[in-house]
Design a protein around this motif. Structure first.
Motif, PDB file in Angstrom:
ATOM      1  N   LEU A 177       0.853  -1.191   0.000  1.00  0.00           N
ATOM      2  CA  LEU A 177       0.000   0.000   0.000  1.00  0.00           C
ATOM      3  C   LEU A 177       0.883   1.233   0.000  1.00  0.00           C
ATOM      4  CD1 LEU A 177      -2.759   1.445   0.306  1.00  0.00           C
ATOM      5  CD2 LEU A 177      -2.457   1.220   2.790  1.00  0.00           C
ATOM      6  N   ARG A 178       0.608   2.140  -0.940  1.00  0.00           N
ATOM      7  CA  ARG A 178       1.325   3.411  -1.009  1.00  0.00           C
ATOM      8  C   ARG A 178       0.312   4.550  -0.897  1.00  0.00           C
ATOM      9  NH1 ARG A 178       4.523   0.074  -4.246  1.00  0.00           N
ATOM     10  NH2 ARG A 178       6.722   0.137  -3.654  1.00  0.00           N
ATOM     11  N   PRO A 179       0.111   5.067   0.293  1.00  0.00           N
ATOM     12  CA  PRO A 179      -0.865   6.140   0.495  1.00  0.00           C
ATOM     13  C   PRO A 179      -0.210   7.514   0.425  1.00  0.00           C
ATOM     14  CG  PRO A 179      -0.204   5.273   2.602  1.00  0.00           C
ATOM     15  CD  PRO A 179       0.606   4.519   1.556  1.00  0.00           C
ATOM     16  N   SER A 180      -1.024   8.518   0.200  1.00  0.00           N
ATOM     17  CA  SER A 180      -0.567   9.910   0.266  1.00  0.00           C
ATOM     18  C   SER A 180      -1.743  10.781   0.676  1.00  0.00           C
ATOM     19  CB  SER A 180      -0.004  10.373  -1.087  1.00  0.00           C
ATOM     20  OG  SER A 180      -1.034  10.449  -2.057  1.00  0.00           O
ATOM     21  N   ILE A 181      -1.432  11.855   1.370  1.00  0.00           N
ATOM     22  CA  ILE A 181      -2.445  12.823   1.788  1.00  0.00           C
ATOM     23  C   ILE A 181      -1.916  14.214   1.496  1.00  0.00           C
ATOM     24  CG2 ILE A 181      -1.572  12.813   4.160  1.00  0.00           C
ATOM     25  CD1 ILE A 181      -4.473  13.356   5.059  1.00  0.00           C
ATOM     26  N   SER A 182      -2.784  15.078   0.972  1.00  0.00           N
ATOM     27  CA  SER A 182      -2.376  16.429   0.583  1.00  0.00           C
ATOM     28  C   SER A 182      -3.318  17.455   1.172  1.00  0.00           C
ATOM     29  CB  SER A 182      -2.350  16.559  -0.942  1.00  0.00           C
ATOM     30  OG  SER A 182      -3.652  16.374  -1.484  1.00  0.00           O
ATOM     31  N   GLN A 183      -2.781  18.623   1.405  1.00  0.00           N
ATOM     32  CA  GLN A 183      -3.565  19.753   1.890  1.00  0.00           C
ATOM     33  C   GLN A 183      -3.148  20.981   1.107  1.00  0.00           C
ATOM     34  OE1 GLN A 183      -6.094  19.769   4.549  1.00  0.00           O
ATOM     35  NE2 GLN A 183      -6.452  21.548   3.267  1.00  0.00           N
TER      36      GLN A 183
END
Length: 505
Positions: A146-152
């Protein structure tokens, strides 16, 4: 003729016997020494096949060439040579998007690689790519990664239209993830992304949340046969520039799209055959008027089913011309919409094109064809269209990728005596690696809407975009983006600019 004496012959036989005895004693020691320093060769005994054998029908394991086995010694920690058989997978080793089976390091797994990335120097010190997605190790979950990312991001949007203009400042929180398998056979890929917008100031006008998830299970059936099972879900709000948007609504309706499908691809020599079934379900949520009242869009709820067949001829591994035929139907939940028309329809199409694979330089396909859509209601005219479809990626030099996309579809009107219109989309993108940790992107696109069965003036919507991504390290990116959209016929235009951070794992 010379005769030797009896005494001399006896002496010669004694010497030969002594030499033979010495060889007999030394040979076992030499063989044992050789076995201790040389890997044990695989046995040439035949293996019995059963109906549960995963490799049944792919290779005849009942006959093994002893010479070939002896030439391929196997260490005790490796499987026997008889088990190292091909699976018949259509996956090519040159495909950069495929996973590496049992990698020595999780960080080396290919993940959204650039089409033609920079090569490292001999000493590895000058062209090291900081923003290379393969540098992100991901999270190991059994045989899945799993390769997750979160951006703001913080954004500003400004819209202008006849009679006024609006603007808003808002925050966008984005979540994205990719789950990929690491199996010897078959492959599972699940991708998902979503974005939630929140206006600064309290009003929710103009917020456009999105969500998308797609799963693809590839089954390597052997004997040149591959099957794919797909499923997906997408949500978005209808664009205010869409011809079906509710005029004067404060919040446009939401569109839920559920999809599923199955396809089988088989290679028979130089012939490539494909058969596919696609299913879809579309559900609309209510729009909101200026006074907050709900506007039902349930008369647009529908499901669709389509069949697709393709036959290709492999002139070479780099060029495969093909013929493709499609047939689909669209069935609305309500036999007649709110304006009294039956909008269920049937669509037929055929096209001719070619798949191109020139390695890292050029990949994709292009086709030209014909589409026809017929409605159940005789009052709605059938629509015919020349279709242009393509997906190409060209890399003229390392660090530079140019993409080209063309798509032709026939869309339905939400109501009234007009059946639908033809939509042709063109999208061009340029990605340039300016430095090892800095990537620039430029995009340009247009959508041409042709209303052949009505007096509505044809429309062309233009879009331009630019962005920069600075990789602070392999886990954190700084991004900036700016876009501009305009429709000259309706005198609508939109500016958006934003900047933010993306955290990856």
């Amino acid at each position: 003729m010379v005769h030797q004496s009896t005494a001399r012959r006896l002496m010669t036989w004694r010497k030969a016997a002594t030499l033979l005895l010495a060889c007999t004693m030394l040979c076992p020691a030499a063989l044992s020494f050789a076995q201790s320093t040389t890997p044990t060769a695989a046995t040439s005994a035949p293996r019995t096949l059963t109906s549960a054998d995963p490799y049944l029908g792919q290779n005849d394991l009942s006959v093994i060439d002893p010479d070939s086995v002896s030439r391929q010694p196997v260490t005790p920690a490796q499987p026997a040579a008889a088990d190292a058989v091909t699976t018949g997978s259509l996956r090519t080793t040159s495909n950069l998007s495929e996973d590496i089976s049992q990698p020595s390091d999780e960080a080396t797994v290919n993940y959204e690689d650039p089409q033609n990335p920079y090569e490292p120097t001999v000493d590895g010190g000058e062209n090291v790519t900081v923003n290379d997605p393969t540098q992100t190790p991901g999270i190991r979950i059994g045989t899945l990664t799993l390769r997750p990312s979160i951006s703001q991001t913080v954004n500003h949007e400004s819209k202008s239209f006849p009679g006024g203009s609006t603007s808003r400042n808002y925050l966008t929180t984005g979540i994205r993830g990719t789950l990929t398998s690491d199996w010897a056979r078959h492959a599972l890929t699940i991708t998902g992304d979503g974005a939630y917008q929140r206006n600064l100031g309290g009003s929710s006008a103009g917020e456009e949340p999105t969500a998308n998830i797609a799963a693809d299970l590839r089954l390597d059936l052997g004997d040149g046969t591959q099957a794919n099972l797909t499923a997906g879900y997408a949500f978005s709000r209808e664009d205010t520039n869409d011809p079906n948007a509710v005029s004067g609504a404060s919040v446009q309706g939401g569109e839920h799209i559920f999809t599923g499908g199955a396809s089988v691809e088989r290679n028979v020599g130089i012939l490539k055959a494909l058969a596919a079934l696609d299913l879809s379900r579309t559900v609309y949520t209510d729009a909101k008027g200026i006074n907050g009242q709900s506007i039902s869009l349930s008369d647009r709820d529908r499901y669709g089913a389509g069949l697709r067949g393709r036959l290709g001829y492999e002139l070479s591994p780099a060029l495969i011309p093909f013929l493709e035929a499609t047939a689909s139907l669209t069935n609305y939940d309500q036999t007649r919409d709110n304006t009294g028309y039956e909008r269920s329809s049937q669509t037929y199409g055929a096209k001719v094109g070619a798949q191109i694979d020139l390695g890292e330089k050029l990949k994709g396909e292009a086709a030209v064809g014909y589409l026809r859509k017929e409605y159940d209601d005789n009052r709605l005219s059938a629509i015919n269209a020349l279709s242009l479809d393509s997906t190409l990626v060209w890399s003229p030099q390392r660090g530079t990728d140019v993409s080209l996309g063309l798509r032709t579809t026939i869309e339905d009107f939400a109501g009234g005596p007009i059946g639908g219109w033809i939509s042709r989309e063109l999208i061009v993108g340029l990605t340039q690696q300016l430095r090892s940790d800095l990537v620039a992107k430029l995009t340009a696109g247009l959508e041409r809407r042709s209303y052949l069965t009505s007096s509505i003036e044809d429309q062309t919507e233009y879009a331009l975009g630019a962005g920069l991504t600075w990789s602070i390290n392999r886990y954190l990116d700084l991004t900036t983006d700016i876009t501009y959209e305009t429709t000259p016929v309706t005198d609508n235009s939109t500016w958006r600019i934003g900047a933010g951070l993306t955290l990856k794992r």
